[in-house]
Design a protein around this motif. Structure first.
Motif, PDB file in Angstrom:
ATOM      1  N   ASP A  50       0.813  -1.213   0.000  1.00 28.99           N
ATOM      2  CA  ASP A  50       0.000   0.000   0.000  1.00 28.99           C
ATOM      3  C   ASP A  50       0.851   1.270   0.000  1.00 28.99           C
ATOM      4  N   GLY A  51       2.171   1.118   0.131  1.00 31.56           N
ATOM      5  CA  GLY A  51       3.030   2.286   0.289  1.00 31.56           C
ATOM      6  C   GLY A  51       3.956   2.505  -0.888  1.00 31.56           C
ATOM      7  N   TYR A  52       4.937   3.394  -0.699  1.00 30.38           N
ATOM      8  CA  TYR A  52       5.836   3.798  -1.777  1.00 30.38           C
ATOM      9  C   TYR A  52       7.289   3.722  -1.316  1.00 30.38           C
ATOM     10  N   LEU A  53       8.121   3.127  -2.163  1.00 35.36           N
ATOM     11  CA  LEU A  53       9.552   3.091  -1.886  1.00 35.36           C
ATOM     12  C   LEU A  53      10.175   4.456  -2.190  1.00 35.36           C
ATOM     13  N   TRP A  54       9.738   5.072  -3.283  1.00 36.64           N
ATOM     14  CA  TRP A  54      10.066   6.467  -3.606  1.00 36.64           C
ATOM     15  C   TRP A  54       8.746   7.226  -3.711  1.00 36.64           C
ATOM     16  N   ASP A  55       8.695   8.405  -3.139  1.00 33.55           N
ATOM     17  CA  ASP A  55       7.409   9.108  -3.098  1.00 33.55           C
ATOM     18  C   ASP A  55       7.616  10.616  -3.123  1.00 33.55           C
ATOM     19  N   TRP A  56       7.145  11.239  -4.234  1.00 33.78           N
ATOM     20  CA  TRP A  56       7.126  12.695  -4.328  1.00 33.78           C
ATOM     21  C   TRP A  56       5.751  13.183  -4.799  1.00 33.78           C
ATOM     22  N   LEU A  57       4.725  12.440  -4.480  1.00 29.48           N
ATOM     23  CA  LEU A  57       3.389  12.806  -4.952  1.00 29.48           C
ATOM     24  C   LEU A  57       2.867  14.072  -4.293  1.00 29.48           C
ATOM     25  N   ASP A  58       3.435  14.444  -3.136  1.00 31.99           N
ATOM     26  CA  ASP A  58       2.972  15.657  -2.465  1.00 31.99           C
ATOM     27  C   ASP A  58       3.616  16.920  -3.022  1.00 31.99           C
ATOM     28  N   ALA A  59       4.563  16.781  -3.952  1.00 29.87           N
ATOM     29  CA  ALA A  59       5.221  17.964  -4.520  1.00 29.87           C
ATOM     30  C   ALA A  59       4.264  18.717  -5.453  1.00 29.87           C
ATOM     31  N   ASP A  60       4.527  19.993  -5.628  1.00 30.98           N
ATOM     32  CA  ASP A  60       3.703  20.803  -6.530  1.00 30.98           C
ATOM     33  C   ASP A  60       3.972  20.421  -7.987  1.00 30.98           C
ATOM     34  N   THR A  61       2.911  20.427  -8.777  1.00 29.89           N
ATOM     35  CA  THR A  61       3.063  20.157 -10.211  1.00 29.89           C
ATOM     36  C   THR A  61       3.268  21.491 -10.928  1.00 29.89           C
ATOM     37  N   ASP A  62       4.495  22.024 -10.800  1.00 33.10           N
ATOM     38  CA  ASP A  62       4.782  23.364 -11.319  1.00 33.10           C
ATOM     39  C   ASP A  62       4.816  23.421 -12.837  1.00 33.10           C
ATOM     40  N   ALA A  63       5.322  22.389 -13.469  1.00 35.96           N
ATOM     41  CA  ALA A  63       5.523  22.429 -14.921  1.00 35.96           C
ATOM     42  C   ALA A  63       5.485  21.009 -15.461  1.00 35.96           C
ATOM     43  N   GLY A  64       5.566  20.882 -16.782  1.00 38.28           N
ATOM     44  CA  GLY A  64       5.547  19.575 -17.410  1.00 38.28           C
ATOM     45  C   GLY A  64       6.707  19.405 -18.372  1.00 38.28           C
ATOM     46  N   GLN A  65       7.348  18.262 -18.339  1.00 37.49           N
ATOM     47  CA  GLN A  65       8.412  17.929 -19.276  1.00 37.49           C
ATOM     48  C   GLN A  65       7.780  17.235 -20.479  1.00 37.49           C
ATOM     49  N   LYS A  66       7.899  17.868 -21.652  1.00 37.53           N
ATOM     50  CA  LYS A  66       7.323  17.283 -22.859  1.00 37.53           C
ATOM     51  C   LYS A  66       8.171  16.116 -23.341  1.00 37.53           C
ATOM     52  N   LEU A  67       7.489  15.054 -23.772  1.00 38.03           N
ATOM     53  CA  LEU A  67       8.147  13.894 -24.368  1.00 38.03           C
ATOM     54  C   LEU A  67       7.609  13.720 -25.788  1.00 38.03           C
ATOM     55  N   TYR A  68       8.534  13.673 -26.769  1.00 40.87           N
ATOM     56  CA  TYR A  68       8.118  13.410 -28.157  1.00 40.87           C
ATOM     57  C   TYR A  68       9.345  13.046 -28.971  1.00 40.87           C
ATOM     58  N   SER A  69       9.117  12.535 -30.140  1.00 41.40           N
ATOM     59  CA  SER A  69      10.180  12.047 -31.010  1.00 41.40           C
ATOM     60  C   SER A  69      11.104  13.180 -31.427  1.00 41.40           C
ATOM     61  N   GLY A  70      12.421  12.905 -31.423  1.00 43.54           N
ATOM     62  CA  GLY A  70      13.408  13.878 -31.840  1.00 43.54           C
ATOM     63  C   GLY A  70      13.842  14.808 -30.733  1.00 43.54           C
TER      64      GLY A  70
END
Length: 680
Positions: free
Chosen positions: A148-168
């Motif tokens: 039920d838990g997490y070995l690594w956990d940063w879900l409480d951090a703010d979602t300030d920005a997004g890293q785009k993923l795409y080809s090239g």
């Protein structure tokens, strides 16, 4: 005419009789029916009359050595568990199992553990994260985990920005981090939770991947499809499950780096997937890939990896098919007052260490009042929890989390020292500043606390401490208490509430355990022993070539005036009754008039023969210690012995020392013939 010498009337008085010992008073203050010293005897009780008990003294059982070799490195045995026919033993630094008596290493330990059986496994509670040993998997030891838990956990951090993923461009983004220190074994990686969104209309699949520390070896992966409906243009929390790659273990040992990343290698900048992250000044665990890996220390991906770590624990119990764990080497003091409970029948579920209410979680036990949970034990369908530091006792009752499961404080400022909280018959006994008993329970509404150590309180005062431990010896209805620094074991006979003492030959106990009517003793010499009814007068028997060491019975009555205070008395004869099928030898010793030392000139030797119907088979199988002896054949089964004595004293104290001949010796009354004289 010369007058005849004055004659005094001879009287017979009891000098020794079966009873508990009183060490808390001087010998001349001991009540009649009690003993000043009672070593290596147990008391047999026979009810009679209106609730009265008749007591008889008999030699205690001997002990058999179960280990052929001691634990390595000079370790004492600090914990033992017999489970599925295997003896598990632990010292301060290592856990072992005995194979043909030889210790076979299983795993290293942070400290001496508590061992607990649960659903085919052995729980190992050494203060660190809870571990288990699986006998069906070659006795592999591994840390538990929390699904039920997490070995690594940063879900409480703010979602300030997004890293785009795409080809090239960047096609992978996630975390690179080392797993925490948690002990032996490895924790599987099963699921990644991550905040994702889409830009435009990406097609194809999003992958989650786990790589080894080299960044090349793929350990496992999972897939998220139907991106148009699954992902929104604003971030949503997605859960992606992983399966191991061919030939790989999708798991992580402690202190091992892993790459956990989201991959999307299609689309373009207008039709792509975003992995959300928090902006940090430094120390971020972000990592990206665009042909090669690049650390992103100012980006912290908002994600978590399942499963998590189990509770730390140094004590535990099983109740209603749930595993309960507490104690442990927590940094936060409040965590040391939590009692964690597992999912029903599931030692891999701990509710992400959430508060009571879920199917797994924890209950706070006076969490803000200080102290540390040091022991849990079952009692009448509930659990009693002891706290050290600011001592207290608590009861956990109820069965359904979120409904009737709760905790009640029983006593404040009184808890169990060491590992002495033991259910003994209908009572729960423990060591505080005295040995106390909890009993008189009616639906847990009437809990009474009663003292049990008044007769030996001087020993408790001198030797009590956190190193104390105990066990209930069910075969004889006895509570064994070992105090740190005291070489002998204090034995409370529960029905008569009387104490004696067992002095072991060749070792000092460092732990006790009990299984299937057998009591086990772990010792300071690294060996494991068990009590055995077929052995008398010897400890540590292993074989004919290693017969162990002989021990001796020692009994002392009180320093008595025998009903004639202040008068000189002429002591003339001592009589005794005993039954010793295979004979015995010993001495009768005397002290007089408040003396602390034995008068050697008054000592008398005692030697009783074998019964006349002893068979050759009994002699062939007879076990005696390395310094034992056999006795001649006698004519009777019950023996009445006499010893002529001749001394004058106001008070006299009688001591009896016996060396059993290989079979139990039953002791009857010891009497003195004396003649009261005048005052001197």
């Amino acid at each position: 005419m010369r007058s005849a010498a004055k004659q005094y009337k001879v009287k017979r008085k009891q000098a020794l009789q079966a009873g508990g010992m009183v060490t808390s008073k001087e010998p001349w203050l001991i009540p009649r029916g009690k003993l000043a010293r009672a070593v290596n005897i147990r008391l047999i009780t026979t009810p009679y009359g209106d609730g009265k008990l008749a007591l008889q003294a008999v030699t205690r059982p001997g002990s058999r050595r179960l280990s052929a070799s001691p634990l390595p490195g000079g370790q004492a045995i600090k914990a033992h568990l017999r489970y599925l026919g295997v003896d598990f033993v632990a010292g301060d630094t290592g856990l072992y199992r005995l194979v043909d008596g030889e210790p076979v290493f299983i795993c290293s330990l942070a400290s001496a553990p508590e061992l607990l059986p649960y659903r085919g496994k052995v729980m190992v509670l050494d203060g660190g994260y809870a571990k288990s040993v699986d006998p069906s998997d070659g006795y592999a030891c591994s840390v538990l985990w929390d699904e039920d838990g997490y070995l690594w956990d940063w879900l409480d951090a703010d979602t300030d920005a997004g890293q785009k993923l795409y080809s090239g461009s960047v096609t992978r983004f996630g975390i690179k981090d080392a797993s925490p220190a948690f002990g032996p074994g490895a924790i599987p990686i099963t699921q990644v939770s991550v905040w994702l969104s889409r830009v435009g209309s990406p097609t194809g699949s999003v992958l989650v991947k786990a790589y080894a520390a080299d960044g090349t070896t793929l350990l496992g992966s999972g897939e998220l499809t139907d991106l148009a409906t699954t992902l929104g243009t604003t971030s949503t929390l997605q859960s992606l499950y992983l399966e191991s790659a061919a030939g790989q273990e999708l798991s992580t040992p402690q202190n091992t780096e892993r790459y956990i990343v989201i991959e999307y290698a299609s689309g373009d900048s207008s039709n792509c997937v975003q992995v959300h992250y928090a902006n940090v000044s430094s120390g971020g665990k972000g990592v990206s890939y665009s042909g090669s890996w690049s650390l992103q220390a100012t980006k912290q991906p908002v994600m978590a990896v399942t499963p998590g770590l189990p509770p730390m624990a140094s004590t535990g119990a099983v109740r209603d098919d749930r595993l309960w764990l507490a104690g442990g080497d927590w940094v936060d003091e409040a965590d040391k007052s939590k009692a964690h409970y597992s999912g029903l029948g599931n030692c891999w579920s701990w509710g992400s260490r959430m508060y009571v209410g879920g199917s797994a979680g924890w209950i706070g036990v006076d969490r803000l009042d200080g102290g540390v949970i040091n022991q849990i034990t079952g009692w009448f369908g509930g659990l009693v929890i002891s706290k050290s530091g600011r001592q207290s006792l608590h009861l956990i009752s109820g069965r359904i989390p979120g409904e009737d499961l709760g905790v009640t404080r029983l006593f404040l400022d009184e808890g169990s020292q060491g590992k002495t909280l033991t259910q003994s018959g209908n009572s729960l006994l423990f060591l505080n500043d005295a040995v106390l008993a909890l009993e008189g329970v009616q639906e847990f509404g009437d809990v009474r606390k009663l003292p049990r150590s008044r007769d030996i309180q001087n020993l408790v005062d001198q030797y009590q401490g956190e190193g104390a431990f105990s066990v209930y010896h069910r075969a004889h209805d006895q509570y064994f208490l070992q105090l740190p620094g005291l070489d002998s074991t204090l034995v409370l006979h529960l029905l008569p509430r009387a104490w004696t003492m067992y002095s072991w030959a060749g070792f000092v106990p460092t732990c006790f355990s009990h299984d299937d009517a057998t009591t086990f003793i772990g010792a300071d010499n690294g060996h494991l022993y068990c009590l055995e009814e077929d052995l008398t007068g010897v400890d540590g028997y292993l074989s004919g070539a290693e017969p162990g060491q002989s021990w001796q019975v020692e009994l002392w009555g009180g320093m008595d005036d025998y009903g004639h205070p202040g008068l000189d008395k002429h002591f003339k004869n001592l009589s005794y009754d005993l039954s010793a099928r295979l004979g015995c030898s010993g001495e009768i010793r005397f002290k007089r008039d408040f003396a602390k030392l034995v008068e050697d000139r008054l000592t008398r030797q005692l030697s009783e023969p074998l019964d006349d119907d002893v068979t050759v088979g009994e002699l062939v199988s007879l076990i005696v210690g390395s310094d034992g002896e056999l006795y001649s054949v006698g004519l009777g089964r019950a023996r009445k012995g006499n010893q002529s004595i001749n001394f004058v004293a106001k008070l006299a104290q009688v001591g009896l020392y016996l060396n059993p001949g290989g079979a139990p010796v039953y002791l009857g009354p010891v009497t003195l013939d004396l003649a009261p004289m005048g005052r001197s």
